[in-house]
Design a protein around this motif. Structure first.
Motif, PDB file in Angstrom:
ATOM      1  N   SER A 229     -48.435 -15.350   0.337  1.00  0.00           N
ATOM      2  CA  SER A 229     -49.392 -14.866   1.125  1.00  0.00           C
ATOM      3  C   SER A 229     -48.335 -14.591   2.323  1.00  0.00           C
ATOM      4  O   SER A 229     -47.479 -15.143   3.050  1.00  0.00           O
ATOM      5  N   VAL A 230     -48.604 -13.267   2.877  1.00  0.00           N
ATOM      6  CA  VAL A 230     -48.142 -12.962   4.183  1.00  0.00           C
ATOM      7  C   VAL A 230     -49.260 -12.104   5.323  1.00  0.00           C
ATOM      8  O   VAL A 230     -50.234 -11.510   4.668  1.00  0.00           O
ATOM      9  N   SER A 255     -45.101 -12.919   8.873  1.00  0.00           N
ATOM     10  CA  SER A 255     -44.833 -14.122   8.409  1.00  0.00           C
ATOM     11  C   SER A 255     -45.525 -14.658   7.062  1.00  0.00           C
ATOM     12  O   SER A 255     -46.435 -14.058   6.503  1.00  0.00           O
ATOM     13  N   GLY A 256     -44.638 -15.310   6.268  1.00  0.00           N
ATOM     14  CA  GLY A 256     -44.979 -15.770   4.907  1.00  0.00           C
ATOM     15  C   GLY A 256     -43.683 -16.659   4.291  1.00  0.00           C
ATOM     16  O   GLY A 256     -42.700 -16.312   4.706  1.00  0.00           O
ATOM     17  N   GLY A 257     -44.048 -17.453   3.402  1.00  0.00           N
ATOM     18  CA  GLY A 257     -43.089 -18.441   2.799  1.00  0.00           C
ATOM     19  C   GLY A 257     -42.313 -19.268   3.715  1.00  0.00           C
ATOM     20  O   GLY A 257     -40.974 -19.200   3.550  1.00  0.00           O
ATOM     21  N   LEU A 292     -39.754 -15.603  -2.548  1.00  0.00           N
ATOM     22  CA  LEU A 292     -39.922 -14.493  -1.810  1.00  0.00           C
ATOM     23  C   LEU A 292     -38.963 -13.322  -2.377  1.00  0.00           C
ATOM     24  O   LEU A 292     -39.076 -12.300  -2.810  1.00  0.00           O
ATOM     25  N   ILE A 293     -37.727 -13.767  -2.649  1.00  0.00           N
ATOM     26  CA  ILE A 293     -36.718 -13.061  -3.113  1.00  0.00           C
ATOM     27  C   ILE A 293     -36.173 -13.425  -4.487  1.00  0.00           C
ATOM     28  O   ILE A 293     -35.404 -12.738  -5.088  1.00  0.00           O
ATOM     29  N   GLU A 294     -36.848 -14.250  -5.056  1.00  0.00           N
ATOM     30  CA  GLU A 294     -36.727 -14.620  -6.650  1.00  0.00           C
ATOM     31  C   GLU A 294     -34.980 -15.064  -6.688  1.00  0.00           C
ATOM     32  O   GLU A 294     -34.543 -14.541  -7.924  1.00  0.00           O
ATOM     33  N   LEU A 295     -34.490 -15.797  -6.033  1.00  0.00           N
ATOM     34  CA  LEU A 295     -33.095 -16.254  -6.170  1.00  0.00           C
ATOM     35  C   LEU A 295     -33.337 -17.828  -5.647  1.00  0.00           C
ATOM     36  O   LEU A 295     -34.022 -17.993  -4.658  1.00  0.00           O
TER      37      LEU A 295
END
Length: 413
Positions: A229-230, A255-257, A292-295
């Motif tokens: 959610s953002v 804003s999110g994560g 969010l960045i899938e890392l």
């Protein structure tokens, strides 16, 4: 005659038997050109240091609106045009139906087809007093989000077109008064943008509003990015402050994560040179960014990063980056290039101090307690366990199969 019109066809009648004269007209045109043009030999460009507000002092009249005559007659008019040129766009199957009674005009229907969508609007223009009051509501379908992204050189795409609802109002007794008092609100349907790495940004309830040409345009939206959610809030400079050749700024906070990001861009330059973002992001724990960045990111923080993000046709560049994580501080530049056979990441960074434990290379877990009976301040104590930092988890090497890297780091430890 209307400049640019091929021709007007139809019928009109004037009824003098009612309380007020009544005009009835049914008009058809095979093509209507409403574009504003200037004679190239006489047109003079506006000075580059003039704002729109200053230019309007000479181009928007302060003469009283000549609407008084409209109170003396009624009208029932329908106009159809096969094509209409206006605002740099081509509309087809356009139609306008309006009625006036004693100075009150009701726009019953304004409709047209766009290349991939449609426009439908209704409204009123009340001139029963010396002050004209305008109100318009419009719905536009089939907005091409992909074209907007392409214009700004944003490396995303949208197969889904968007719909928009517009509400516009103004009042004034002169053309300039109507311009200065103009207010508008725009609400967009769900927007979806996909990126090359399959990430998706979905925005719902996006809206923009401004209350007069001297007031900023405020933007809000909620949505998800990679299913996180953002919340987004933005602000665009007032229309009256636009100055040819000068910055016209858009600011956005998302804003999110567990993170807060701020972005500032010159929208005038973005239309010419591509999008350049002055960015910052901050949060308490890097691990919150993992989804969010899938890392995978380590448990570390607080963190912050600032820099200038430049979008070009075949590359994304981060300039003047300043990244801080706990006591570590890294500065440098990074470019992700898409132009060759393989994506390439090139960077040059320098740091006064960097804690290698933060990137999972050396050192013990930050919060691991000392063994029983061992003084935590004794430098001669046995080394602490590195379990959880140097562990048996298989490394994910898939990114290295599709991307080449050339990154240097000069740092103290």
């Amino acid at each position: 005659p209307i400049p640019g019109t091929t021709r007007l066809l139809g019928d009109a009648s004037l009824d003098l038997t009612a309380q007020r004269p009544r005009i009835t007209a049914r008009i058809h045109s095979p093509g209507l050109d409403l574009s504003m043009t200037l004679d190239e030999e006489t047109a003079e460009p506006a000075p580059r240091d003039r704002t729109v507000a200053e230019a309007n002092r000479t181009t928007v009249s302060e003469e009283l609106l000549p609407f008084g005559f409209s109170r003396g007659f009624d009208a029932d008019v329908a106009i159809q045009a096969e094509t209409v040129q206006a605002l740099g766009l081509t509309f087809t199957d356009a139609s306008l139906t309006f009625r006036t009674v004693g100075g009150l005009m009701e726009i019953e229907r304004l409709a047209a087809k766009l290349p991939e969508g449609s426009l439908i609007a209704t409204g009123t223009l009340d001139t029963r007093t010396d002050e004209a009051i305008l109100s318009v509501a419009a719905d536009v379908t089939g907005l091409d989000v992909a074209k907007v992204l392409e214009t700004l050189n944003v490396p995303g795409n949208s197969a889904r077109r968007a719909d928009a609802h517009l509400e516009l109002a103004s009042r004034g007794d002169t053309p300039r008064g109507l311009m200065d008092n103009l207010t508008a609100a725009i609400r967009l349907s769900e927007l979806e943008v996909s990126f090359k790495d399959a990430a998706r940004l979905v925005l719902t309830g996006a809206s923009a509003q401004f209350d007069g040409r001297d007031q900023p345009i405020n933007v809000t939206a909620r949505g998800t990015f990679r299913d996180v959610s953002v919340d987004i809030m933005g602000r665009l400079d007032p229309l009256a402050s636009y100055r040819p050749g000068a910055p016209y700024t858009f600011q956005l906070t998302a804003s999110g994560g567990g993170a807060t990001a701020e972005v500032r861009a010159d929208m005038r330059a973005a239309m010419v040179d591509g999008l350049t973002l002055h960015t910052s992001i901050s949060g308490q724990n890097l691990a919150d960014l993992s989804k969010l960045i899938e890392l995978p990111m380590p448990e570390a923080g607080p963190y912050s990063a600032v820099g200038v993000l430049v979008f070009a046709d075949d590359a994304i560049t981060l300039r003047e980056a300043d990244i801080r994580i706990a006591d570590s501080d890294v500065k440098g530049d990074l470019t992700l290039a898409f132009g060759g056979d393989r994506t390439k990441l090139v960077g040059d960074f320098r740091a006064e101090t960097i804690d290698l434990a933060l990137v999972g290379l050396f050192g013990a877990a930050p919060d691991e307690p000392a063994a029983a009976g061992v003084d935590a301040t004794d430098d001669r104590r046995p080394p602490q366990s590195v379990d959880g930092i140097l562990n048996d988890t298989p490394l994910d090497l898939r990114p290295f199969l599709v991307i080449d890297t050339e990154v240097s780091l000069t740092a103290g430890l």
